[in-house]
Design an enzyme around this catalytic site. Structure first.
Site, PDB file in Angstrom:
ATOM      1  N   ARG A   1      16.595  15.181 -21.842  1.00  0.00           N
ATOM      2  CA  ARG A   1      17.123  15.471 -23.160  1.00  0.00           C
ATOM      3  C   ARG A   1      17.954  14.314 -23.705  1.00  0.00           C
ATOM      4  O   ARG A   1      17.887  13.992 -24.882  1.00  0.00           O
ATOM      5  CB  ARG A   1      18.019  16.715 -23.035  1.00  0.00           C
TER       6      ARG A   1
ATOM      7  N   TYR B   1      19.895  21.742 -14.093  1.00  0.00           N
ATOM      8  CA  TYR B   1      20.703  21.263 -15.220  1.00  0.00           C
ATOM      9  C   TYR B   1      20.826  19.750 -15.255  1.00  0.00           C
ATOM     10  O   TYR B   1      20.736  19.115 -16.307  1.00  0.00           O
ATOM     11  CB  TYR B   1      22.088  21.934 -15.214  1.00  0.00           C
TER      12      TYR B   1
ATOM     13  N   ARG C   1      19.627  26.707 -10.164  1.00  0.00           N
ATOM     14  CA  ARG C   1      20.237  26.182 -11.388  1.00  0.00           C
ATOM     15  C   ARG C   1      20.910  24.839 -11.105  1.00  0.00           C
ATOM     16  O   ARG C   1      20.875  23.938 -11.926  1.00  0.00           O
ATOM     17  CB  ARG C   1      21.284  27.169 -11.926  1.00  0.00           C
TER      18      ARG C   1
ATOM     19  N   PHE D   1      12.065  31.269 -12.969  1.00  0.00           N
ATOM     20  CA  PHE D   1      12.630  30.984 -14.292  1.00  0.00           C
ATOM     21  C   PHE D   1      11.610  30.408 -15.286  1.00  0.00           C
ATOM     22  O   PHE D   1      11.520  30.869 -16.426  1.00  0.00           O
ATOM     23  CB  PHE D   1      13.844  30.053 -14.143  1.00  0.00           C
TER      24      PHE D   1
ATOM     25  N   ARG E   1      17.032  21.562 -26.278  1.00  0.00           N
ATOM     26  CA  ARG E   1      17.131  22.180 -24.955  1.00  0.00           C
ATOM     27  C   ARG E   1      15.933  23.102 -24.739  1.00  0.00           C
ATOM     28  O   ARG E   1      15.540  23.828 -25.664  1.00  0.00           O
ATOM     29  CB  ARG E   1      18.425  22.987 -24.844  1.00  0.00           C
TER      30      ARG E   1
ATOM     31  N   ARG F   1      30.396  25.920 -25.686  1.00  0.00           N
ATOM     32  CA  ARG F   1      29.181  26.017 -26.518  1.00  0.00           C
ATOM     33  C   ARG F   1      28.573  27.406 -26.336  1.00  0.00           C
ATOM     34  O   ARG F   1      28.322  27.842 -25.206  1.00  0.00           O
ATOM     35  CB  ARG F   1      28.153  24.948 -26.135  1.00  0.00           C
TER      36      ARG F   1
ATOM     37  N   ASN G   1      26.693  33.591 -19.476  1.00  0.00           N
ATOM     38  CA  ASN G   1      26.065  34.334 -20.572  1.00  0.00           C
ATOM     39  C   ASN G   1      27.002  35.440 -21.034  1.00  0.00           C
ATOM     40  O   ASN G   1      28.029  35.697 -20.402  1.00  0.00           O
ATOM     41  CB  ASN G   1      24.750  34.968 -20.110  1.00  0.00           C
TER      42      ASN G   1
ATOM     43  N   HIS H   1      18.224  27.862 -24.714  1.00  0.00           N
ATOM     44  CA  HIS H   1      19.554  27.740 -25.351  1.00  0.00           C
ATOM     45  C   HIS H   1      19.588  26.591 -26.357  1.00  0.00           C
ATOM     46  O   HIS H   1      20.599  25.897 -26.489  1.00  0.00           O
ATOM     47  CB  HIS H   1      20.655  27.535 -24.301  1.00  0.00           C
TER      48      HIS H   1
HETATM   49 FE1  HDD Z   1      20.347  28.201 -17.740  1.00  0.00          FE
HETATM   50  C1  HDD Z   1      20.832  26.014 -20.264  1.00  0.00           C
HETATM   51  C2  HDD Z   1      23.019  30.064 -18.809  1.00  0.00           C
HETATM   52  C3  HDD Z   1      19.623  30.633 -15.385  1.00  0.00           C
HETATM   53  C4  HDD Z   1      17.969  26.222 -16.441  1.00  0.00           C
HETATM   54  N1  HDD Z   1      21.655  28.067 -19.248  1.00  0.00           N
HETATM   55  C5  HDD Z   1      21.696  27.072 -20.188  1.00  0.00           C
HETATM   56  C6  HDD Z   1      22.787  27.315 -21.086  1.00  0.00           C
HETATM   57  C7  HDD Z   1      23.394  28.457 -20.678  1.00  0.00           C
HETATM   58  C8  HDD Z   1      22.681  28.926 -19.519  1.00  0.00           C
HETATM   59  C9  HDD Z   1      24.583  29.119 -21.310  1.00  0.00           C
HETATM   60  C10 HDD Z   1      23.147  26.453 -22.279  1.00  0.00           C
HETATM   61  C11 HDD Z   1      24.064  25.331 -21.903  1.00  0.00           C
HETATM   62  C12 HDD Z   1      24.522  24.595 -23.126  1.00  0.00           C
HETATM   63  O1  HDD Z   1      25.188  25.234 -23.973  1.00  0.00           O
HETATM   64  O2  HDD Z   1      24.205  23.426 -23.253  1.00  0.00           O
HETATM   65  N2  HDD Z   1      21.108  30.020 -17.252  1.00  0.00           N
HETATM   66  C13 HDD Z   1      22.275  30.551 -17.742  1.00  0.00           C
HETATM   67  C14 HDD Z   1      22.630  31.719 -16.972  1.00  0.00           C
HETATM   68  C15 HDD Z   1      21.674  31.881 -16.029  1.00  0.00           C
HETATM   69  C16 HDD Z   1      20.722  30.812 -16.189  1.00  0.00           C
HETATM   70  C17 HDD Z   1      23.878  32.554 -17.198  1.00  0.00           C
HETATM   71  C18 HDD Z   1      21.552  32.925 -14.960  1.00  0.00           C
HETATM   72  C19 HDD Z   1      22.554  33.524 -14.439  1.00  0.00           C
HETATM   73  N3  HDD Z   1      19.013  28.407 -16.219  1.00  0.00           N
HETATM   74  C20 HDD Z   1      18.898  29.465 -15.354  1.00  0.00           C
HETATM   75  C21 HDD Z   1      17.913  29.156 -14.350  1.00  0.00           C
HETATM   76  C22 HDD Z   1      17.445  27.891 -14.630  1.00  0.00           C
HETATM   77  C23 HDD Z   1      18.150  27.458 -15.818  1.00  0.00           C
HETATM   78  C24 HDD Z   1      17.511  30.065 -13.207  1.00  0.00           C
HETATM   79  C25 HDD Z   1      16.424  27.058 -13.928  1.00  0.00           C
HETATM   80  C26 HDD Z   1      16.012  27.210 -12.729  1.00  0.00           C
HETATM   81  N4  HDD Z   1      19.485  26.463 -18.302  1.00  0.00           N
HETATM   82  C27 HDD Z   1      18.561  25.797 -17.580  1.00  0.00           C
HETATM   83  C28 HDD Z   1      18.235  24.433 -18.151  1.00  0.00           C
HETATM   84  C29 HDD Z   1      19.161  24.368 -19.398  1.00  0.00           C
HETATM   85  C30 HDD Z   1      19.861  25.715 -19.350  1.00  0.00           C
HETATM   86  C31 HDD Z   1      16.805  24.184 -18.366  1.00  0.00           C
HETATM   87  C32 HDD Z   1      18.522  24.031 -20.729  1.00  0.00           C
HETATM   88  C33 HDD Z   1      19.429  23.060 -21.402  1.00  0.00           C
HETATM   89  C34 HDD Z   1      20.402  22.703 -20.393  1.00  0.00           C
HETATM   90  O3  HDD Z   1      20.132  23.368 -19.233  1.00  0.00           O
HETATM   91  O4  HDD Z   1      21.309  21.911 -20.519  1.00  0.00           O
HETATM   92  O5  HDD Z   1      18.517  23.449 -17.228  1.00  0.00           O
END
Ligand code: HDD
Length: 697
Positions: A377, A370, A366, A169, A80, A120, A156, A83
């Site tokens: 991935r 995702y 977001r 981001f 990822r 997770r 989170n 995370h």
């Molecule tokens: Fe995110 C993963 C939580 C903002 C883009 N995010 C990811 C995961 C968590 C969060 C817990 C892990 C999921 C898992 O266990 O597979 N993210 C947050 C929180 C945010 C946040 C609480 C703000 C309140 N995230 C955020 C933004 C973006 C992303 C603003 C993009 C614009 N996040 C991602 C991602 C991920 C991710 C790149 C990486 C792996 C996945 O999604 O599955 O899309």
């Protein structure tokens, strides 16, 4: 030659004995599973590749060798992008208060209703192999397999975020991750790039106060809170919307470690958090959280001092109570880490009827990210067919077809809608997902609303809500992190922001960083609201948990130890629902005073006291006062403000550490069952924080 036993066939040994002499056949088992290629052909020899002569070159035609190595070469998928390091478990969500009048969301329809979940937990910045106790935000993602489809609450362990708009981001993540030229530092925010970005991003200041607090070094996953962060909507069957913020409250109470302990834990057990969760589930001590909601309407939103759509702000519990509506219990560890924890795909856009988005610009971004990231991935659009991602309580029926790794074998000619064949699924306006009918008007602009512009007031509110000890930890964290910045201008810019939050904190940070002049605070779009009241819910240390449940007492023993005292400690800890681990110089066991060999769980050299929540020292006639590992064990427990129980026989070790057995109320004398019980009761409080003021410079 005798054949291998049926229970434990050891073909490797047989082949190595026979193979050297040129004889390559092996004995087949009479029963049991056969080893095959992916094509199902039974493999005759899994130890030797096919060679032209022995020794001799390997032959291309060895399909068993090529297939085995080919598959191995392709075992990894991209981690990822954030995370990456995470750990998952299965469980159940039980509704304890029906919300049918507020939302038609299936998990909240009736009291007592159960919904399967997969959870997770994760760190954010580190790669998959980074240590668990990095100073970092933790992810808390929950997939609800509801009867109306999958709902993902991707949160989170902190209720606010660094930035207000998703467009920032990638910059935030680039800044915190290893620098692109040198590829380090790993899993750390203590470096120039991160603080450079942050010090140029005033909206991050509230989150930074949380990040510098002990929230980012949790004791375990099971002692963390979780938050949905954004404001979402509940939507009733009649289409009425209620704003909602989601909170997970750990039944074990909120608990963290101290920084020195985190650093040492990362060496002693980099898997500490995942091991803790695995162990808890394995011993049937299922971790639980209550789900709480803050529900409010547009009138509350209009009267609240901040914008409820701004993800850098929270709503204090005193202003809008958290109402408990259900319990999450994790009761099944994963069977296969890759299949489940790695392949689980969360997405904030996975909502079900009764739950809808708000206009929070971070949430909106977001929702795009995702789905997109899972394609990269997991390699194609069919990741929803992986068992961990498949909806469970409902049918999936649509015309999506083909694509990489399609596993479905649909029959018939109908793959479109509408069709005149009278077959196939149809949309249903009443049962289907209907978005909340929100009126939207406005010019198309790239503009941050004025209501998002107060960046310091809630940062201050968080800081003044902490105990003196917690404030000290925030200061120490800031001093540590900023001292790793090589560029003085970055440190100065950060300290300048602190001036808007708390001048004493700013001055203390400046002093710890050796700054001779205080910098000017940067211009602020809004002055800090000095009148915001402290909120008790923002502190970790108060209140303390009311039992030792789920925590670990490390008991250091040596030959000749008092077996009766150990039994008394074990009984008292068991009553609390805690765990005892026995540490001794040798893993083979230690002789107790009655000459019985007592089993030992950890060898002293590999079990520093950072791995335990409290410690008891019960040496026997084998003195430990000259053992460096025992001295470190006790000294660390002392400096980390742990409760320490000590028998009379421990006095020489205590003296060797330069300590005094009666120097504070966190040092407990162990002499009989009653004193053992009193010690364990005292251990209910997280730590003996009063010691800190006496020992810190
Ligand atoms: Fe995110 C993963 C939580 C903002 C883009 N995010 C990811 C995961 C968590 C969060 C817990 C892990 C999921 C898992 O266990 O597979 N993210 C947050 C929180 C945010 C946040 C609480 C703000 C309140 N995230 C955020 C933004 C973006 C992303 C603003 C993009 C614009 N996040 C991602 C991602 C991920 C991710 C790149 C990486 C792996 C996945 O999604 O599955 O899309």
């Amino acid at each position: 030659m005798a054949g291998p036993s049926k229970q434990t066939p050891d073909f490797g040994a047989l082949i190595s004995k026979t193979g050297l002499g040129g004889e390559v056949h092996q004995h087949a088992p009479d029963d049991g599973e056969r080893l095959t290629t992916a094509q199902g052909v039974v493999i005759a020899d899994n130890q030797n590749s096919l060679r032209a002569g022995a020794p001799g070159p390997t032959l291309m035609e060895d399909f068993a060798l090529r297939e085995k190595i080919f598959h191995f070469d392709h075992e990894r998928i991209p981690e990822r992008v954030v995370h990456a390091r995470g750990y998952g478990a299965h469980g159940t969500f039980i509704c304890t208060r029906a919300l049918g009048d507020v939302t038609r969301a299936a998990p909240f329809a009736t009291e007592g209703q159960e919904t399967e979940v997969f959870v997770r937990f994760s760190t954010v910045a580190g790669s998959k192999g980074s240590p668990d106790l990095a100073r970092d935000v933790r992810g808390f993602s929950v997939k609800f397999y509801t009867s109306e489809g999958n709902w993902d609450l991707v949160g989170n362990n902190i209720p606010v975020f660094f930035i207000q708009d998703a467009i920032k981001f990638p910059d935030l993540v680039h800044a915190v991750k290893p620098a692109p030229d040198r590829g380090f530092p790993q899993a750390q925010s203590a470096h120039d790039n991160f603080w450079d970005f942050i010090s140029l991003t005033p909206e991050a200041m509230h989150m930074i106060m949380w990040q510098m607090s002990d929230r980012t070094i949790p004791r375990s996953f099971t002692t963390m809170e979780g938050f949905g962060v954004h404001t979402f909507r509940f939507v009733s069957a009649e289409g009425k919307s209620t704003f909602v913020k989601f909170h997970w409250k750990p039944r074990m109470g909120l608990q963290s470690v101290v920084w020195d302990e985190a650093v040492k834990s990362n060496g002693a057990d980099p898997d500490r958090h995942r091991r803790d969760l695995w162990d808890a589930i394995e011993r049937g001590d299922f971790p639980e959280w209550d789900l709480g909601v803050q529900m409010f309407d547009q009138d509350f939103a209009d009267s609240f001092a901040f914008d409820v759509l701004d993800p850098t702000k929270l709503i204090p519990e005193e202003e809008c109570p958290v109402e408990l509506i259900g319990t999450l219990r994790l009761d099944r560890a994963v069977d296969n880490f890759f299949a489940e924890t790695e392949q689980v795909a969360f997405c904030t856009a996975n909502v079900i009827p009764g739950i809808d988005f708000s206009d929070d610009p971070l949430l909106q971004g977001r929702n795009f990210s995702y789905l997109d990231t899972q394609l990269k991935r997991l390699g194609g659009p069919n990741f929803t067919k992986l068992p961990v991602n498949q909806p469970r309580g409902c049918l999936v029926s649509n015309y999506q077809q083909d694509g990489h790794m399609q596993t479905e074998h649909r029959k018939g000619r109908i793959n479109y809608e509408p069709n005149g064949w009278g077959e196939g699924p149809r949309a249903h306006p009443l049962e289907g997902y209907v978005s909340y009918k929100q009126q939207v008007t406005g010019d198309k602009v790239r503009l941050r609303p004025e209501s998002f512009s107060d960046h310091y007031s809630q940062a201050r509110q968080f800081y003044i809500s902490q105990t003196a000890s917690e404030q000290g930890h925030i200061l120490a964290a800031l001093a540590f992190e900023l001292s790793k910045c090589t560029e003085p201008a970055i440190r100065e810019r950060m300290v300048a922001h602190l001036m808007h939050i708390d001048t004493e904190l700013a001055e203390s940070a400046a002093e710890k960083l050796g700054m001779t002049d205080m910098p000017e605070p940067p211009p602020a779009a809004q002055p800090t609201q000095m009148g915001l009241k402290p909120s008790a819910a923002l502190s970790i240390q108060s209140p303390s948990p009311d039992s030792f449940k789920g925590r670990v007492l490390g008991v250091l023993i040596s030959d000749g130890f008092d077996g009766g005292l150990l039994m008394a400690l074990k009984t008292a800890v068991k009553k609390e629902g805690g765990v005892v681990r026995i540490v001794a110089p040798k893993i083979g066991g230690a002789m107790c005073s009655s000459d019985n060999l007592h089993p030992v769980t950890d060898q002293l050299g590999g079990a520093p006291s950072v791995l335990f929540d409290a410690v008891a020292i019960l040496p026997g006639e084998q003195s430990l006062s000259a053992s460096p590992a025992a001295i470190d064990f006790l000294k660390d427990a002392h400096v980390h403000c742990k409760h320490i129980g000590a028998s009379e026989s421990a006095m020489d070790l205590i003296a060797a550490c330069g300590l005094n057995s009666a120097q504070d109320d966190g040092m407990h004398r162990l002499s009989d069952p009653a004193s053992a019980q009193a010690f364990v009761t005292a251990c209910r409080t997280q730590r003996f924080w009063e010691r800190e003021a006496a020992i810190l410079p």
